[in-house]
Scaffold this motif. Structure first.
Motif, short mmCIF file in Angstrom:
data_model
loop_
_atom_site.label_atom_id
_atom_site.label_comp_id
_atom_site.label_asym_id
_atom_site.label_seq_id
_atom_site.Cartn_x
_atom_site.Cartn_y
_atom_site.Cartn_z
N VAL A 66 75.92 -6.86 77.88
CA VAL A 66 74.47 -6.65 76.38
C VAL A 66 74.56 -5.44 76.38
N ILE A 67 75.17 -5.10 75.42
CA ILE A 67 74.29 -3.65 74.36
C ILE A 67 73.25 -3.85 73.42
N GLY A 68 72.10 -3.11 74.10
CA GLY A 68 70.86 -3.04 73.24
C GLY A 68 70.82 -1.25 72.47
N ARG A 69 69.51 -1.00 72.35
CA ARG A 69 69.00 -0.13 71.89
C ARG A 69 67.68 -0.89 71.15
N SER A 70 66.13 0.42 71.67
CA SER A 70 65.28 -0.09 71.07
C SER A 70 65.40 1.17 70.20
N HIS A 71 64.62 1.31 69.18
CA HIS A 71 64.83 2.20 68.09
C HIS A 71 62.98 1.88 66.84
N LEU A 140 70.51 -5.80 69.61
CA LEU A 140 71.01 -6.52 70.82
C LEU A 140 72.67 -6.94 70.67
N ILE A 141 73.38 -6.92 71.63
CA ILE A 141 74.49 -8.00 70.90
C ILE A 141 75.40 -7.87 72.47
N GLY A 153 73.71 -11.88 69.23
CA GLY A 153 73.00 -10.67 68.69
C GLY A 153 70.80 -10.70 68.21
N ILE A 154 70.83 -9.88 68.87
CA ILE A 154 68.65 -9.71 68.03
C ILE A 154 69.23 -8.05 67.06
N ASP A 155 68.66 -8.96 66.12
CA ASP A 155 68.47 -7.95 64.98
C ASP A 155 67.25 -6.82 64.58
N SER A 156 66.88 -5.58 65.59
CA SER A 156 65.33 -5.08 64.18
C SER A 156 64.41 -6.07 64.83
#
Length: 398
Positions: A66-71, A140-141, A153-156
């Motif tokens: 799982v690859i994620g970003r907080s943004h 994340l995806i 995944g989750i979008d924003s």
């Protein structure tokens, strides 16, 4: 607020209910507040739930990391209804993540995190990450293996609601098609879509092709294939008046108290000494005046000479006393002065090499305030720095 999935559990029920009903913008969380979250990813890709074409070997049903970003609001990892970026396209087709760039650096991305891959279709994996008031969203995806270009995944998703961090929330995820491969089955060969299509949600009746591995027209919707649970672990607060500013109130207060007390004590002592000196001078002058009067009665000529001499001496004494008092008055005025500080130093290095830390800069007091002079401003400033994006996977204990 955009996200790919279905909301099924919220601990802050009343707050989120208001948020879900409102179409207007909600207050943002303070940029001075930092929160650490745990995301727990659970997958349910089993033969019981998805019997059609279920892959049991070469390879068996599994999930990529799982690859994620907080943004911030300005970052988009993927967006339903839009073409996939080169990085998402490459990740969905091959699992390569090196093309998933940060899309703007630290101003947009706060934290980059990964959770380990799952070697079975039904599994659980997790990771932790940071958010703050300027970077309150998470994306994340995770890729389905095997598949043409399918993922969940989750979008924003915004973890800040009405100025507060959510305590806990769980989102159901549907399978997504990246729109760059024409395959309908899990093990279909790579048939690139030309021109590239858009990202879309796979449903029980869409794509409406009998060969599709997710085509179950007899049910209204697909069973849940994955959930994402976000749990707030801890909040951090700089307790500052503004972003990146800090003071050392204990030291400043102690210094001010010491200076004020010393100033008052010295001032009182000077006043008492001057009053005592003036009293003694007055007594001496009175004594001289009495003697001079007696002398002028007994001898007029001599008295006049002495009187004139004493007048000159008395005038000299008055002038000297005037200059002394003026000097002391000016000296007392110097007790009332504003604080003076130096320029800021350079920012220090980040306090941590991995994770979220702090940078500091300082300035020194050149002259302390006296009396009612202007007090010293904050002598230290602090701001967030660092990121967990380069941390090893085992940096947190679960």
């Amino acid at each position: 607020m955009l996200y790919t999935g279905r909301l099924i559990l919220v601990c802050l029920v009343a707050v989120v209910a208001t948020w879900c009903r409102s179409s207007g913008a909600s207050p943002s969380c303070s940029p001075d507040k930092l929160a650490r979250y745990r995301v727990s990813v659970r997958t349910f890709w089993t033969r019981d739930r998805f019997p059609k074409h279920f892959p049991e070997w070469r390879p068996q049903a599994q999930w990529s990391k799982v690859i994620g970003r907080s943004h911030s609001k300005g970052y988009i990892m993927f967006r339903e209804g839009s073409p996939a970026s080169e990085g998402v396209r490459m990740f969905a087709k091959t699992g390569r993540s090196d093309k998933l760039d940060d899309g703007g650096g630290d101003e947009i991305i706060l934290d980059t995190f990964t959770a380990p891959s799952a070697l079975t279709g039904a599994a659980r994996t997790q990771a932790q990450f940071f958010v703050d008031g300027n970077h309150s969203r998470v994306s994340l995806i995770s890729r389905m293996i095997p598949s043409p270009d399918w993922f969940v995944g989750i979008d924003s998703f915004d973890l800040c609601v009405n100025g507060n961090w959510l305590d806990s929330i769980t989102i159901e995820a549907d399978p997504m098609d990246a729109g760059c491969d024409n395959g309908f089955t899990f093990t279909a060969p790579n048939w690139p879509t030309d021109p590239q299509g858009i990202i879309y949600r796979i449903k029980s009746n869409y794509p409406s092709h009998p060969a599709s591995s997710f085509y179950y027209p007899q049910i209204n919707r697909l069973p849940t294939i994955a959930t994402f649970q976000f749990i707030k672990v801890k909040e951090y607060d700089q307790s500052l008046g503004g972003r990146g500013q800090a003071s050392d109130p204990i030291v400043k207060i102690e210094e001010n108290i010491v200076k004020v007390l010393n100033g008052d004590t010295d001032n009182d002592r000077e006043v008492q000494l001057e009053m005592e000196q003036q009293r003694r001078e007055q007594e001496y002058n009175n004594y001289k005046s009495v003697n001079e009067s007696q002398l002028s009665v007994s001898n007029g000529t001599s008295a006049n000479l002495v009187s004139n001499t004493n007048k000159d001496a008395l005038m000299d004494s008055i002038m000297k006393s005037y200059h002394v008092r003026k000097h002391k008055k000016a000296h007392r005025k110097s007790k009332y002065r504003d604080c003076r500080v130096s320029d800021w130093s350079e920012w220090s290095g980040c306090s941590v090499s991995c994770g979220i830390g702090e940078m500091q800069r300082r300035r020194q007091i050149i002259k302390h305030p006296r009396g009612a002079g202007k007090q010293c401003p904050p002598l230290q400033e602090t701001k967030w720095c660092g990121s967990a994006k380069d941390c090893p996977q085992d940096r947190f204990k679960w």
